[in-house]
Scaffold this active site. Structure first.
Site: not given
Ligand SMILES: Cc1cc2nc3c(=O)[nH]c(=O)nc-3n(C[C@H](O)[C@H](O)[C@H](O)COP(=O)(O)O)c2cc1C
Ligand SMILES: CC(C)CC(=O)C(=O)O
Length: 354
Positions: A110, A134, A160, A226, A250
């Site tokens: 990330s 991002y 993303t 994504k 997401h």
């Molecule tokens: C705690 C957390 C932080 C995330 N941070 C990002 C991120 O920084 N960038 C991003 O594109 N997606 C982020 N996501 C989304 C994940 O990449 C992903 O799309 C999602 O977690 C998939 O679903 P799942 O948790 O059910 O496997 C985040 C998801 C979670 C749960």
């Molecule tokens: C805002 C980002 C730092 C993390 C993210 O994408 C998320 O928490 O879903």
């Protein structure tokens, strides 16, 4: 502090993680937007799909490996980009990357990592890393981040697209969780051109296809888009030179009410018609979920929260446990479905409802 644990299923890791995490941090990781309808839908939709196995095909022990955009992986399961790993474990993204390397898993790091991309790469030689971006309104700053990811050896950029603003996450609002603690920051947002000041991540509502063109001109790396859910956007992405599409909502953290990704996948796959690989994330918790997604046309899936649970439960070993379990479950389910490899899966093997 982190007693050794070995989960029998991904659920065990979530239970252990919840016991160990500060409740506000658990909520940040587990939660989603609004009423969390989409969070629940992602998992529930897999449960509504049945797998219809083939028999007597003499398939033998199946191969689970895949190659994606030139990167090899032992299983069709990637680590989805998730921010703030040092909230889950002091070693943070270093531990996650070591586990990814040990299990031959592609890790999408990330942009919101709490360890700099250079340090993640150094901690895990041999790890296949992709970098999630991002796109920032200051395109010169965006380019500096891209150069850092390239120099660190990342093999793809994952842009993303589903976050023109931050989702409304009511658990975080209730808990007053809006910032990392003092000792942590998003290390990839340190700006060398500005005395190493850490910039905030900007969610940019003006982001458009034109900026993707600008990014395309900045780097030779393949770009994965994504957060695609509408087939028309998948078509546009191909027209803009995107190398792969990731069907993602997401994890239900942005727009609540988006359907489950597994239900959105078939229309996107039909629109893409094999032009580029289609990946999926959201709610994958079992090897059988992986098979359903691949049978419906995904080239691979990614898991977000389960990796964080493994990390919080038992650091590097916990993440390796989660990824190893998923791979073993994929192999077992492929055997039960009469498949010699993931290439033997096809849509006729998925039936709805279960
Ligand atoms: C705690 C957390 C932080 C995330 N941070 C990002 C991120 O920084 N960038 C991003 O594109 N997606 C982020 N996501 C989304 C994940 O990449 C992903 O799309 C999602 O977690 C998939 O679903 P799942 O948790 O059910 O496997 C985040 C998801 C979670 C749960
Ligand atoms: C805002 C980002 C730092 C993390 C993210 O994408 C998320 O928490 O879903």
């Amino acid at each position: 502090m982190y007693a050794q644990m070995r989960g029998r299923s991904l659920r065990d890791y979530e239970v252990a993680a919840r016991e160990r995490l500060d409740p506000a941090h658990y909520d940040y990781f587990a939660g989603g937007a609004g009423d969390e309808v989409t969070v629940r839908a992602n998992e529930a939709a897999f449960g509504r799909l049945g797998l219809v196995p083939r028999v007597l095909r003499g398939a033998g022990k199946p191969q689970t490996g895949v190659t994606l955009l030139g990167s090899r992986a032992a299983a069709p399961v990637l680590v989805a980009p998730t921010a703030f790993h040092r909230l889950a474990h002091p070693e943070g993204e270093r531990a996650t990357a070591r586990a990814a390397a040990a299990t031959e898993t592609i890790m999408i790091v990330s942009m919101g990592a709490t360890v700099a991309i250079e340090d993640v790469a150094a901690a895990a030689p041999g790890a296949e890393l992709w970098f999630q971006l991002y796109v920032q309104p200051d395109l010169a700053f965006t380019e500096r981040i891209v150069r850092r990811a390239e120099a660190a050896g990342c093999a793809a950029l994952v842009v993303t697209a589903d976050s023109p603003v931050m989702g409304l996450r009511e658990r975080d609002l209730r808990n007053g969780f809006h910032d990392l603690p003092e000792h942590l920051c998003c290390e990839n947002l340190r700006d060398g051109a500005r005395g190493d000041r850490v910039r905030p991540i900007v969610m940019w509502p003006e982001l458009s296809w034109e900026h993707l063109e600008a990014l395309r001109g900045m780097t030779q790396l393949p770009i994965v888009l994504k957060g695609v859910t509408h087939p028309a956007d998948a078509r546009l992405a191909i027209g803009h030179g995107i190398s792969a599409i990731m069907v993602s909502n997401h994890g239900g953290r942005q727009l609540d009410g988006v359907p489950a990704t597994i239900d959105l996948l078939p229309d996107v796959v039909a629109e893409v018609a094999g032009a580029v690989p289609v990946l999926l994330d959201g709610g994958v918790r079992r090897g059988t979920d992986v098979l359903k997604a691949l049978a419906l046309g995904a080239a691979a899936v990614a898991v977000g929260r389960p990796v964080v649970w493994g990390l919080a439960a038992d650091g590097e070993r916990g993440v390796a446990g989660v990824l190893g379990l998923l791979r073993a479950e994929v192999e077992h389910a492929l055997t039960l479905c009469g498949c010699a490899s993931v290439a033997d899966l096809d849509p006729s093997m998925v039936r709805r409802p279960c």
